[in-house]
Design an enzyme around this catalytic site. Structure first.
Site, short mmCIF file in Angstrom:
data_model
loop_
_atom_site.label_atom_id
_atom_site.label_comp_id
_atom_site.label_asym_id
_atom_site.label_seq_id
_atom_site.Cartn_x
_atom_site.Cartn_y
_atom_site.Cartn_z
N HIS A 284 0.91 -1.20 -0.23
CA HIS A 284 0.01 -0.05 -0.08
C HIS A 284 0.88 1.13 0.09
O HIS A 284 1.70 1.44 -1.07
CB HIS A 284 -0.76 -0.16 1.17
CG HIS A 284 -1.97 0.69 1.45
ND1 HIS A 284 -2.47 1.53 0.22
CD2 HIS A 284 -2.85 1.24 2.36
CE1 HIS A 284 -3.43 2.37 0.49
NE2 HIS A 284 -3.90 2.16 1.87
N HIS A 323 -2.48 -2.05 -9.60
CA HIS A 323 -3.63 -1.45 -8.85
C HIS A 323 -4.47 -2.32 -8.81
O HIS A 323 -5.15 -2.96 -9.85
CB HIS A 323 -3.94 -0.16 -9.21
CG HIS A 323 -4.38 0.69 -8.05
ND1 HIS A 323 -5.91 0.66 -7.72
CD2 HIS A 323 -3.87 1.57 -7.16
CE1 HIS A 323 -6.19 1.56 -6.70
NE2 HIS A 323 -4.92 1.92 -6.48
N ASP A 380 2.65 5.75 -6.42
CA ASP A 380 3.96 5.64 -5.67
C ASP A 380 4.89 5.44 -6.91
O ASP A 380 6.05 5.45 -6.14
CB ASP A 380 3.80 4.34 -4.90
CG ASP A 380 2.87 4.45 -3.59
OD1 ASP A 380 3.16 5.55 -3.28
OD2 ASP A 380 2.47 3.40 -3.29
N1 ACO Z 1 4.87 -6.43 -10.65
C1 ACO Z 1 4.82 -7.68 -11.05
N2 ACO Z 1 3.42 -8.38 -11.38
C2 ACO Z 1 2.31 -7.48 -10.84
C3 ACO Z 1 2.37 -6.50 -10.12
C4 ACO Z 1 3.51 -6.07 -10.09
N3 ACO Z 1 3.74 -4.75 -9.24
N4 ACO Z 1 0.96 -6.23 -9.72
C5 ACO Z 1 0.24 -7.32 -10.35
N5 ACO Z 1 1.11 -8.05 -10.88
C6 ACO Z 1 0.63 -9.46 -11.50
C7 ACO Z 1 0.46 -10.52 -10.47
O1 ACO Z 1 1.30 -11.37 -10.25
C8 ACO Z 1 -0.70 -11.21 -11.40
O2 ACO Z 1 -0.45 -11.81 -12.29
P1 ACO Z 1 -1.11 -13.46 -12.81
O3 ACO Z 1 -2.50 -13.15 -13.01
O4 ACO Z 1 -0.10 -13.91 -13.69
O5 ACO Z 1 -0.89 -14.24 -11.09
C9 ACO Z 1 -1.50 -9.96 -11.94
O6 ACO Z 1 -0.49 -9.06 -12.13
C10 ACO Z 1 -2.73 -9.49 -11.03
O7 ACO Z 1 -2.25 -8.97 -9.97
P2 ACO Z 1 -2.65 -8.94 -8.32
O8 ACO Z 1 -1.68 -9.16 -7.33
O9 ACO Z 1 -3.86 -10.26 -8.47
O10 ACO Z 1 -3.55 -7.91 -8.36
P3 ACO Z 1 -4.09 -7.17 -6.80
O11 ACO Z 1 -5.43 -6.38 -7.29
O12 ACO Z 1 -4.41 -8.25 -5.76
O13 ACO Z 1 -2.84 -6.44 -6.22
C11 ACO Z 1 -1.31 -4.58 -5.84
C12 ACO Z 1 -2.71 -4.79 -6.44
C13 ACO Z 1 -1.17 -4.94 -4.50
C14 ACO Z 1 -1.13 -2.96 -5.88
C15 ACO Z 1 -0.27 -5.25 -6.93
O14 ACO Z 1 -0.39 -4.62 -8.10
C16 ACO Z 1 1.15 -5.02 -6.50
O15 ACO Z 1 1.74 -5.84 -5.44
N6 ACO Z 1 1.89 -3.85 -6.74
C17 ACO Z 1 3.25 -3.48 -6.39
C18 ACO Z 1 3.03 -2.84 -4.90
C19 ACO Z 1 2.56 -1.50 -5.33
O16 ACO Z 1 2.85 -0.77 -6.12
N7 ACO Z 1 1.49 -1.11 -4.43
C20 ACO Z 1 0.98 0.43 -4.30
C21 ACO Z 1 -0.35 0.40 -4.88
S1 ACO Z 1 -1.00 1.96 -4.92
C22 ACO Z 1 -1.41 2.38 -3.28
O17 ACO Z 1 -1.67 1.56 -2.35
C23 ACO Z 1 -1.40 3.63 -2.66
#
Ligand code: ACO
Length: 445
Positions: A284, A323, A380
């Site tokens: 987050h 996201h 971010d």
């Molecule tokens: N890097 C690589 N792969 C990613 C990323 C990433 N940053 N984000 C998502 N994916 C992939 C997942 O592995 C998944 O792949 P799959 O379907 O082959 O398994 C797919 O994309 C969908 O991702 P989920 O994790 O299911 O998406 P979710 O909605 O649960 O997670 C989150 C969202 C937590 C923000 C995620 O994108 C993430 O971890 N990002 C990196 C951390 C980040 O930047 N957080 C800040 C968010 S903005 C905020 O909170 C203010």
């Protein structure tokens, strides 16, 4: 919800009286049910009636991470994740960043409309005159280890405010809610700046009522021996814009935490402390820290393809990308990106990380792995570069997020308390453990 047919041979509803309904057939019993659809939503409790027999608890819905569950009604923030739209009280974020100050937006979030001149004057006056914290809060913070994490300090000190304002417990009292709203928005920068100065071993700087909200924050961070700190107006403006961009984002992890904890009717300081804790996590608000660490690890533009390969092999995470709601470019990331050059110019600094970030974004957006998953830069991705240029140490990035998000948290909390459907948050579970096990006495374990 109404049960349409009991054990009908076809197992299907004989009639669907209302177009705004969902017809569900339980194939275990052949019974068919009509479930009301309102606001494109069905109510989870409507499924409880679906039972195999009278002793059955009834059907539950299962949604880890609340990926498809609306937990409340809210009129504060609208997001269209597919189109990359963000609006507060209906006003596009782009327009707010261009025309409003952060404190105007904080008012908008909390009171539902943009303040007129008089309302804004009073609001700014009140916030400005509640920025001081009790001296004992200062001593309390001085008790932390010299290298305590600023977010840990902020979390603890916001929670501690509840002990300084025990009357805030009276959450049915409109005045108490109002003054808590003011105090939280006003004191958060003071606590955040004290936490920052503590980590550097510097004396804490008291608020300066002559300065703007972002100007005073810069003063509390950076003032040294000079009698009066004069913030650079370009940095003041950039910081104010960053504050607007981070003010609210509907039911994210930290706002949901504030609502869940607040639903127990605890005081607002304790509920907001839960929000600070939610924001601390690397998935987050903590992601802005990990973005910078990631850019430092990549080190140079030539290493980007190798890094992206590691991400695709799931050995690394591309922080600042992806996201839960946005499946398009996060509009906040676009606006932040547009301010990076201005801040670097004002500070006279060159960011060694900016070129890497720009190229990393370009290569990821050219790559089917990321585009097919609709992964775009989030808020971010570029914010850390600005914070670093402002001279903020990496560990303090997330407190920069917590300060403005406080106005959103408290708006969500106030809105929740007026919701006639409010109930204490208490999810169900699917129990997977053992049952009715024989107790083993200590001597036999
Ligand atoms: N890097 C690589 N792969 C990613 C990323 C990433 N940053 N984000 C998502 N994916 C992939 C997942 O592995 C998944 O792949 P799959 O379907 O082959 O398994 C797919 O994309 C969908 O991702 P989920 O994790 O299911 O998406 P979710 O909605 O649960 O997670 C989150 C969202 C937590 C923000 C995620 O994108 C993430 O971890 N990002 C990196 C951390 C980040 O930047 N957080 C800040 C968010 S903005 C905020 O909170 C203010």
């Amino acid at each position: 919800m109404s049960e349409q047919s009991h054990g009908a041979e076809s197992g299907k509803a004989s009639t669907v009286e209302d177009n705004n309904s969902l017809t569900v057939t339980d194939n275990r019993t052949g019974k068919t049910y009509n479930i009301e659809i309102k606001d494109d939503t069905v109510r989870a409790m409507d499924f409880r009636q679906i039972k195999v027999n009278d002793d059955d608890f009834g059907l539950m819905t299962y949604d880890p991470g609340y990926t498809n569950t609306a937990s409340c009604r809210s009129a504060i923030t609208y997001i269209d994740g597919e189109k990359g739209i963000l609006q507060h009280r209906g006003i596009p974020i782009e327009e707010l960043c261009e025309k409003s100050s952060y404190l105007e937006v904080a008012y908008l979030l909390n009171f539902g409309h943009l303040p007129n001149e008089k309302e804004l004057g009073e609001w700014v006056y009140q916030i400005t005159h509640h920025t001081y914290v009790h001296e004992n809060i200062k001593s309390f913070m001085q008790g932390f280890r010299h290298d305590a994490h600023p977010m840990g300090m902020l979390l603890a000190s916001v929670g501690a405010l509840s002990t300084f304002y025990p009357e805030a417990k009276d959450i049915d009292d409109e005045w108490q809610r109002w003054v808590s709203t003011i105090r939280l928005i006003a004191k958060m920068p003071t606590l955040a700046a004290f936490a920052y100065r503590h980590s550097l071993g510097l004396p804490y700087v008291y608020p300066d009522n002559d300065l703007s909200y972002p100007g005073n924050y810069l003063s509390m961070l950076f003032k040294m021996a000079e009698p009066k700190y004069e913030p650079d107006p370009r940095l003041e403006k950039a910081l104010d814009t960053l504050f607007i961009l981070h003010a609210d984002h509907e039911q994210n992890c930290s706002a949901a935490a504030v609502r869940v904890v607040g639903s127990s009717r605890v005081d607002p300081y304790s509920a907001i402390a839960a929000g600070v804790a939610g924001l601390y996590g690397p998935l987050h608000g903590g992601a802005n820290v990990d973005v910078l660490r990631m850019l430092q690890k990549i080190g140079k533009v030539e290493n980007i393809p190798d890094f992206l390969e590691q991400v695709k092999q799931r050995k690394e995470l591309l922080y600042g990308f992806g996201h839960r709601v946005y499946k398009n470019y996060d509009p906040r990331a676009r606006i932040i990106r547009s301010h990076v050059d201005e801040v670097l110019e004002a500070t006279g600094k060159q960011s060694p990380w900016l070129d890497i970030a720009i190229e990393l974004e370009k290569q990821a957006l050219d790559d089917e792995y990321f585009t097919s998953r609709k992964l775009y830069p989030n808020v971010d991705f570029y914010s850390g570069i600005i914070y670093e240029a402002l001279g903020i140490p990496t560990d303090a990035f997330t407190v920069m997020f917590a300060i403005p998000r406080t106005s959103g948290w408290i708006a969500q909390w106030n809105e929740m308390l007026h919701d006639p459907e409010l109930k204490i948050a208490r999810p169900r579970q699917i129990y997977t453990g053992e049952r009715d096990k024989e107790y083993t006495p200590m001597s036999e374990r």
